[in-house]
Design a protein around this motif. Structure first.
Motif, short mmCIF file in Angstrom:
data_model
loop_
_atom_site.label_atom_id
_atom_site.label_comp_id
_atom_site.label_asym_id
_atom_site.label_seq_id
_atom_site.Cartn_x
_atom_site.Cartn_y
_atom_site.Cartn_z
N PRO A 65 22.21 23.96 -20.38
CA PRO A 65 23.47 24.50 -19.83
C PRO A 65 24.48 24.81 -20.94
O PRO A 65 24.62 24.05 -21.90
N GLN A 66 25.17 25.94 -20.76
CA GLN A 66 26.22 26.36 -21.67
C GLN A 66 27.55 26.29 -20.93
O GLN A 66 27.67 26.75 -19.79
N VAL A 67 28.54 25.70 -21.54
CA VAL A 67 29.86 25.55 -20.92
C VAL A 67 30.90 26.23 -21.80
O VAL A 67 30.95 25.97 -23.01
N ASN A 68 31.72 27.10 -21.17
CA ASN A 68 32.76 27.80 -21.90
C ASN A 68 34.08 27.70 -21.13
O ASN A 68 34.10 27.81 -19.89
N GLY A 69 35.13 27.46 -21.84
CA GLY A 69 36.45 27.41 -21.23
C GLY A 69 37.27 28.61 -21.66
O GLY A 69 37.09 29.15 -22.75
N ALA A 70 38.20 29.04 -20.77
CA ALA A 70 39.05 30.19 -21.08
C ALA A 70 40.45 29.95 -20.54
O ALA A 70 40.64 29.30 -19.49
N PHE A 71 41.43 30.45 -21.26
CA PHE A 71 42.83 30.36 -20.82
C PHE A 71 43.45 31.74 -20.97
O PHE A 71 43.39 32.35 -22.04
N ASP A 72 43.99 32.27 -19.85
CA ASP A 72 44.59 33.61 -19.85
C ASP A 72 46.04 33.53 -19.38
O ASP A 72 46.35 32.80 -18.41
N TYR A 73 46.90 34.27 -20.03
CA TYR A 73 48.32 34.35 -19.62
C TYR A 73 48.64 35.82 -19.35
O TYR A 73 48.25 36.71 -20.13
N ALA A 74 49.34 36.08 -18.22
CA ALA A 74 49.71 37.46 -17.86
C ALA A 74 51.15 37.50 -17.40
O ALA A 74 51.61 36.60 -16.68
N ASN A 75 51.88 38.54 -17.80
CA ASN A 75 53.27 38.73 -17.42
C ASN A 75 53.48 40.20 -17.07
O ASN A 75 53.32 41.08 -17.90
N MET A 76 53.80 40.47 -15.77
CA MET A 76 53.97 41.85 -15.29
C MET A 76 55.38 42.39 -15.55
O MET A 76 55.72 43.48 -15.08
N LEU A 77 56.20 41.62 -16.24
CA LEU A 77 57.55 42.04 -16.62
C LEU A 77 58.41 42.40 -15.40
O LEU A 77 59.10 43.42 -15.37
N GLY A 78 58.31 41.57 -14.36
CA GLY A 78 59.14 41.75 -13.17
C GLY A 78 58.61 42.73 -12.16
O GLY A 78 59.26 42.99 -11.12
N HIS A 79 57.49 43.33 -12.37
CA HIS A 79 56.94 44.31 -11.43
C HIS A 79 56.56 43.62 -10.11
O HIS A 79 56.08 42.48 -10.11
N LYS A 80 56.83 44.35 -8.98
CA LYS A 80 56.47 43.84 -7.66
C LYS A 80 55.54 44.82 -6.97
O LYS A 80 55.68 46.04 -7.11
N LEU A 81 54.58 44.27 -6.24
CA LEU A 81 53.59 45.08 -5.53
C LEU A 81 54.12 45.40 -4.13
O LEU A 81 54.50 44.49 -3.39
N ASN A 82 54.15 46.70 -3.80
CA ASN A 82 54.61 47.12 -2.47
C ASN A 82 53.41 47.22 -1.56
O ASN A 82 52.50 48.00 -1.79
N PHE A 83 53.39 46.35 -0.55
CA PHE A 83 52.26 46.31 0.38
C PHE A 83 52.79 46.43 1.81
O PHE A 83 53.44 45.50 2.32
N SER A 84 52.56 47.62 2.44
CA SER A 84 53.01 47.88 3.82
C SER A 84 54.51 47.65 3.97
O SER A 84 54.99 47.00 4.91
N GLY A 85 55.24 48.14 3.01
CA GLY A 85 56.69 48.01 3.07
C GLY A 85 57.23 46.69 2.59
O GLY A 85 58.43 46.47 2.58
N MET A 86 56.34 45.80 2.20
CA MET A 86 56.76 44.48 1.71
C MET A 86 56.61 44.45 0.19
O MET A 86 55.62 44.93 -0.36
N ASP A 87 57.60 43.89 -0.47
CA ASP A 87 57.52 43.70 -1.91
C ASP A 87 56.94 42.31 -2.20
O ASP A 87 57.50 41.29 -1.76
N ILE A 88 55.83 42.34 -2.87
CA ILE A 88 55.16 41.07 -3.22
C ILE A 88 55.39 40.80 -4.69
O ILE A 88 55.07 41.64 -5.55
N ALA A 89 55.96 39.67 -4.93
CA ALA A 89 56.27 39.32 -6.33
C ALA A 89 54.98 39.10 -7.12
O ALA A 89 53.98 38.59 -6.60
N MET A 90 55.06 39.51 -8.36
CA MET A 90 53.94 39.30 -9.30
C MET A 90 54.49 38.57 -10.54
O MET A 90 54.71 39.16 -11.59
N PRO A 91 54.80 37.28 -10.36
CA PRO A 91 55.43 36.52 -11.45
C PRO A 91 54.45 36.23 -12.58
O PRO A 91 53.23 36.38 -12.43
#
Length: 429
Positions: A65-91
């Motif tokens: 068995p091989q085991v690998n770990g990963a750490f990812d960081y993402a920042n959408m810079l305040g962008h929000k997803l508009n879904f059916s008239g709703m703004d969904i935060a993408m923090p």
């Protein structure tokens, strides 16, 4: 005062260098043991085994068995997803994942077997290198002893010629010998002196070769504690002629057999390319949002998967690969058949060489004894006026030639014995 201090300082420096030089007194067995432990070529052969062992464990690890770990960081810079008239935060968020996987294929199994064969071949190569190093040490050891013996004989002859030269010069002064006689003896003395110096230089080259085999510093002083007479065992050496040649004892043949097995595994690995390979994995993921705003988290915390890779069609490439490997296997079988015959022929030739070398050595040993007696006899006759300077010159030349032939005959005997021992893989003394 300053001059005396300078001389004292130089004396201390030179004395320190002299006392810092290492001195080694070695028997033949001690020289061989020391070379086995310190020879750099042999050390590299030992490192090759460690290298192959590391490679083998790499092959084993690919099936575990091989085991690998990963750490990812993402920042959408305040962008929000508009879904059916709703703004969904993408923090901003960070995801940590841990993936374990295992893969198994026929190629891995065959590869592990190939590594095991490579390990065996490297071990045989190490033992072969050890044999070659010890044989080289043995040959050089004999060469040094013979050359030292030759230097001693030549120096003794030079002393005798110097005495004859003094006797001749005195005879010329009193008028009972001619100047040409003194000139001829002088030329003989100069020639013998050149031979002594040349032989000493050859002796130093042999000592340098010994230092190289032993892996010691160039300034190390080496003293050999055994004599040629003590080491030469003619009865055991000649017994090699009647010894049976066992192919499997020969290192070259052992390597060839392992190489055949290696080629066979190459055929297998080409055949097993038709078989499927399987792999499986498990992934654990954890996502962390750096905000209290409501959002969607669609990352599953756990996921497993299995993959089966089945070869279907390769336009004949796998078939041709198998055919190529089989052809190479047949070529190696032909090489093995030729090697068997050539080793058998080589065995007969080395038997003949050893027998011939022994006869030659026996003849030259008698020849040098006779030449030495002739030289001594003519030297006495010359002092008594019963032989000419030309007779002394001729006998001295014949003695030098006899000594040279003796050295060559002895070294041919040692070389023939070592070659047959190496073929039989049976070292004596």
């Amino acid at each position: 005062m300053r001059h005396k201090l300078l001389l004292l300082t130089l004396a201390l420096l030179v004395g320190g260098q002299i006392f810092s030089q290492e001195k080694m007194s070695l028997s033949l067995a001690q020289a061989r043991d020391y070379a086995i432990e310190h020879n750099r070529t042999l050390k590299n052969a030992s490192l090759d085994i460690q290298k192959i062992e590391a490679s083998r464990w790499q092959s084993i690890a690919t099936m575990l068995p091989q085991v690998n770990g990963a750490f990812d960081y993402a920042n959408m810079l305040g962008h929000k997803l508009n879904f059916s008239g709703m703004d969904i935060a993408m923090p901003p968020n960070a995801t940590f994942s841990l993936t374990s996987s295992v893969m198994l294929s026929a190629a891995q199994i065959i590869g592990l077997q190939i590594n095991s064969i490579a390990m065996e071949m490297t071990d045989i190569t190490l033992r072969k290198t050890e044999q070659q190093i010890t044989n080289q040490v043995k040959t050089i050891y004999y060469s040094v002893l013979v050359m030292e013996q030759t230097v001693g004989l030549l120096q003794k002859n030079l002393e005798n010629l110097n005495k004859l030269q003094q006797h001749t010069l005195q005879s010329v002064e009193v008028g009972i010998a001619e100047q040409t006689d003194a000139d001829q003896i002088s030329v003989q003395v100069a020639s013998m002196g050149n031979t002594v110096r040349s032989t000493k230089r050859s002796l130093e080259m042999l000592y340098n070769s010994m230092r190289l085999q032993l892996g010691v510093d160039a300034d190390t002083e080496i003293q050999l504690t055994q004599s040629v007479e003590e080491l030469m065992n003619f009865e055991k050496a000649m017994s090699l002629i009647g010894e049976q040649f066992i192919l499997d004892n020969n290192f070259n043949y052992q390597l060839l057999k392992q190489n055949i097995t290696l080629i066979e595994k190459q055929v297998d690995i080409k055949k097993w390319a038709y078989l499927p390979s399987i792999s499986a994995f498990h992934q654990f993921s954890k996502k962390e949002y750096f905000s209290d705003e409501p959002t969607f988290d669609m990352t599953p915390p756990n996921m497993i998967g299995v993959s089966l890779n089945v070869p279907v069609f390769s336009s004949g490439s796998r078939y041709r690969a198998v055919t190529e490997a089989k052809i190479e296997h047949q070529k190696q079988l032909n090489v093995m058949a030729d090697t068997k015959e050539s080793l058998a022929i080589q065995h007969r030739q080395l038997q003949y060489n050893l027998s011939t070398a022994f006869d030659g050595y026996d003849t030259q040993k008698k020849n040098i004894e006779v030449s030495q007696r002739v030289f001594n006899n003519i030297s006495l006759k010359y002092q008594e006026g019963m032989a000419s300077s030309l007779d002394v010159t001729n006998s001295g030349t014949n003695l030098i030639l006899a000594q040279s032939n003796y050295v060559q005959a002895l070294m041919e005997l040692v070389t023939a014995q070592v070659a047959l021992e190496e073929l039989l893989n049976n070292n004596i003394n």
